[in-house]
Design a protein around this motif. Sequence first.
Motif, PDB file in Angstrom:
ATOM      1  N   GLU A  54       0.839  -1.190   0.000  1.00 25.53           N
ATOM      2  CA  GLU A  54       0.000   0.000   0.000  1.00 25.53           C
ATOM      3  C   GLU A  54       0.878   1.245   0.000  1.00 25.53           C
ATOM      4  O   GLU A  54       1.830   1.343   0.778  1.00 25.53           O
ATOM      5  CB  GLU A  54      -0.911   0.029   1.227  1.00 25.53           C
ATOM      6  N   VAL A  55       0.533   2.189  -0.886  1.00 31.81           N
ATOM      7  CA  VAL A  55       1.285   3.435  -1.010  1.00 31.81           C
ATOM      8  C   VAL A  55       0.331   4.582  -0.719  1.00 31.81           C
ATOM      9  O   VAL A  55      -0.593   4.846  -1.486  1.00 31.81           O
ATOM     10  CB  VAL A  55       1.889   3.584  -2.421  1.00 31.81           C
ATOM     11  N   ALA A  56       0.559   5.267   0.399  1.00 27.77           N
ATOM     12  CA  ALA A  56      -0.275   6.404   0.775  1.00 27.77           C
ATOM     13  C   ALA A  56       0.075   7.613  -0.088  1.00 27.77           C
ATOM     14  O   ALA A  56       1.166   7.688  -0.662  1.00 27.77           O
ATOM     15  CB  ALA A  56      -0.070   6.737   2.251  1.00 27.77           C
ATOM     16  N   SER A  57      -0.835   8.558  -0.161  1.00 32.95           N
ATOM     17  CA  SER A  57      -0.575   9.766  -0.950  1.00 32.95           C
ATOM     18  C   SER A  57       0.612  10.547  -0.382  1.00 32.95           C
ATOM     19  O   SER A  57       1.271  11.294  -1.097  1.00 32.95           O
ATOM     20  CB  SER A  57      -1.814  10.653  -1.007  1.00 32.95           C
ATOM     21  N   SER A  58       0.937  10.334   0.883  1.00 35.06           N
ATOM     22  CA  SER A  58       2.079  10.991   1.518  1.00 35.06           C
ATOM     23  C   SER A  58       3.409  10.360   1.105  1.00 35.06           C
ATOM     24  O   SER A  58       4.468  10.907   1.393  1.00 35.06           O
ATOM     25  CB  SER A  58       1.938  10.908   3.038  1.00 35.06           C
ATOM     26  N   GLY A  59       3.351   9.184   0.463  1.00 34.31           N
ATOM     27  CA  GLY A  59       4.567   8.480   0.070  1.00 34.31           C
ATOM     28  C   GLY A  59       4.918   7.346   1.015  1.00 34.31           C
ATOM     29  O   GLY A  59       5.820   6.559   0.724  1.00 34.31           O
ATOM     30  N   GLU A  60       4.221   7.249   2.141  1.00 37.08           N
ATOM     31  CA  GLU A  60       4.466   6.155   3.080  1.00 37.08           C
ATOM     32  C   GLU A  60       4.069   4.829   2.426  1.00 37.08           C
ATOM     33  O   GLU A  60       3.028   4.735   1.788  1.00 37.08           O
ATOM     34  CB  GLU A  60       3.648   6.354   4.356  1.00 37.08           C
ATOM     35  N   ILE A  61       4.932   3.820   2.594  1.00 45.09           N
ATOM     36  CA  ILE A  61       4.702   2.523   1.956  1.00 45.09           C
ATOM     37  C   ILE A  61       4.607   1.446   3.023  1.00 45.09           C
ATOM     38  O   ILE A  61       5.501   1.299   3.855  1.00 45.09           O
ATOM     39  CB  ILE A  61       5.838   2.183   0.964  1.00 45.09           C
ATOM     40  N   LYS A  62       3.512   0.694   2.973  1.00 43.73           N
ATOM     41  CA  LYS A  62       3.335  -0.445   3.874  1.00 43.73           C
ATOM     42  C   LYS A  62       3.705  -1.708   3.118  1.00 43.73           C
ATOM     43  O   LYS A  62       3.332  -1.881   1.974  1.00 43.73           O
ATOM     44  CB  LYS A  62       1.879  -0.544   4.338  1.00 43.73           C
ATOM     45  N   ASN A  63       4.443  -2.584   3.794  1.00 45.57           N
ATOM     46  CA  ASN A  63       4.829  -3.884   3.257  1.00 45.57           C
ATOM     47  C   ASN A  63       5.874  -3.757   2.143  1.00 45.57           C
ATOM     48  O   ASN A  63       5.871  -4.534   1.190  1.00 45.57           O
ATOM     49  CB  ASN A  63       3.593  -4.662   2.771  1.00 45.57           C
ATOM     50  N   ILE A  85      -1.492  -0.963  -4.138  1.00 46.53           N
ATOM     51  CA  ILE A  85      -2.656  -0.104  -3.981  1.00 46.53           C
ATOM     52  C   ILE A  85      -2.116   1.285  -3.674  1.00 46.53           C
ATOM     53  O   ILE A  85      -1.505   1.501  -2.634  1.00 46.53           O
ATOM     54  CB  ILE A  85      -3.588  -0.569  -2.849  1.00 46.53           C
ATOM     55  N   GLN A  86      -2.298   2.192  -4.620  1.00 41.14           N
ATOM     56  CA  GLN A  86      -1.831   3.564  -4.442  1.00 41.14           C
ATOM     57  C   GLN A  86      -3.042   4.445  -4.173  1.00 41.14           C
ATOM     58  O   GLN A  86      -4.009   4.427  -4.934  1.00 41.14           O
ATOM     59  CB  GLN A  86      -1.069   4.018  -5.676  1.00 41.14           C
ATOM     60  N   GLY A  91      -7.875  10.061  -1.240  1.00 44.76           N
ATOM     61  CA  GLY A  91      -8.063   8.795  -0.540  1.00 44.76           C
ATOM     62  C   GLY A  91      -8.631   7.680  -1.395  1.00 44.76           C
ATOM     63  O   GLY A  91      -8.963   6.613  -0.885  1.00 44.76           O
ATOM     64  N   ASN A  92      -8.731   7.899  -2.699  1.00 41.33           N
ATOM     65  CA  ASN A  92      -9.263   6.871  -3.596  1.00 41.33           C
ATOM     66  C   ASN A  92      -8.174   5.863  -3.961  1.00 41.33           C
ATOM     67  O   ASN A  92      -7.062   6.251  -4.281  1.00 41.33           O
ATOM     68  CB  ASN A  92      -9.809   7.504  -4.876  1.00 41.33           C
ATOM     69  N   PRO A  93      -8.497   4.566  -3.938  1.00 41.28           N
ATOM     70  CA  PRO A  93      -7.489   3.560  -4.283  1.00 41.28           C
ATOM     71  C   PRO A  93      -7.370   3.346  -5.790  1.00 41.28           C
ATOM     72  O   PRO A  93      -8.366   3.353  -6.509  1.00 41.28           O
ATOM     73  CB  PRO A  93      -8.028   2.298  -3.609  1.00 41.28           C
ATOM     74  N   ILE A  94      -6.150   3.170  -6.243  1.00 43.99           N
ATOM     75  CA  ILE A  94      -5.865   2.740  -7.605  1.00 43.99           C
ATOM     76  C   ILE A  94      -5.094   1.434  -7.458  1.00 43.99           C
ATOM     77  O   ILE A  94      -4.049   1.377  -6.815  1.00 43.99           O
ATOM     78  CB  ILE A  94      -5.038   3.783  -8.385  1.00 43.99           C
ATOM     79  N   ASP A 114     -11.247   5.613  -8.540  1.00 40.11           N
ATOM     80  CA  ASP A 114     -10.673   6.957  -8.470  1.00 40.11           C
ATOM     81  C   ASP A 114     -11.654   7.934  -9.112  1.00 40.11           C
ATOM     82  O   ASP A 114     -11.792   7.977 -10.329  1.00 40.11           O
ATOM     83  CB  ASP A 114      -9.325   6.989  -9.197  1.00 40.11           C
ATOM     84  N   SER A 115     -12.312   8.705  -8.285  1.00 44.07           N
ATOM     85  CA  SER A 115     -13.376   9.582  -8.789  1.00 44.07           C
ATOM     86  C   SER A 115     -12.855  10.685  -9.702  1.00 44.07           C
ATOM     87  O   SER A 115     -13.620  11.268 -10.463  1.00 44.07           O
ATOM     88  CB  SER A 115     -14.165  10.177  -7.625  1.00 44.07           C
TER      89      SER A 115
END
Length: 158
Positions: A54-63, A85-86, A91-94, A114-115
């Motif tokens: 998972e990649v948050a919009s802030s750039g933080e990456i999980k796993n 999942i970016q 907050g919309n997932p791609i 992604d709206s």
Amino acid sequence: MSDLKWVAILILTGGWLLTGCQDIQEETADIQPNTGQELDRSAFSPLPQIDVIEVASSGEIKNLNRFQTFLDRVNEQEPDHIQLIQFTSEGNPIFRDVQFDGSEFKSIVNSSRDSYGSGGVSELACSGISKSESDERIDYQLEGCENKKVVELLVIWK
């Protein structure tokens, strides 16, 4: 108020709450990965959580360690399958499924949630993966793709 009215109110309220919870479960079911997807199954059937980055919009990456494992397997020409999942700033997932069959990559992007994006699903075959590094970041890209496209896969900020 009579006891019968209270019972009716409680039943209606309980039913309403249960219906709302069911809708929430259905909406998040395709975001929460579970077990059971094989390498060649179609994309966007949830993968086990261990295979999701998972990649948050802030750039933080999980796993992030799973991505490194994927790169190691690619170097050994072993088949592997991950899902990125970016999340957008809204907050919309791609979703991006990346499958490696031992010689070629298949990237499938689903931006339907992604709206503000294109809202579609696209698939691309690519022959390799590259890494470029600067003082601020490390970029991983799929290359040798159809239509000579280079696909940004992951950016790791230092």
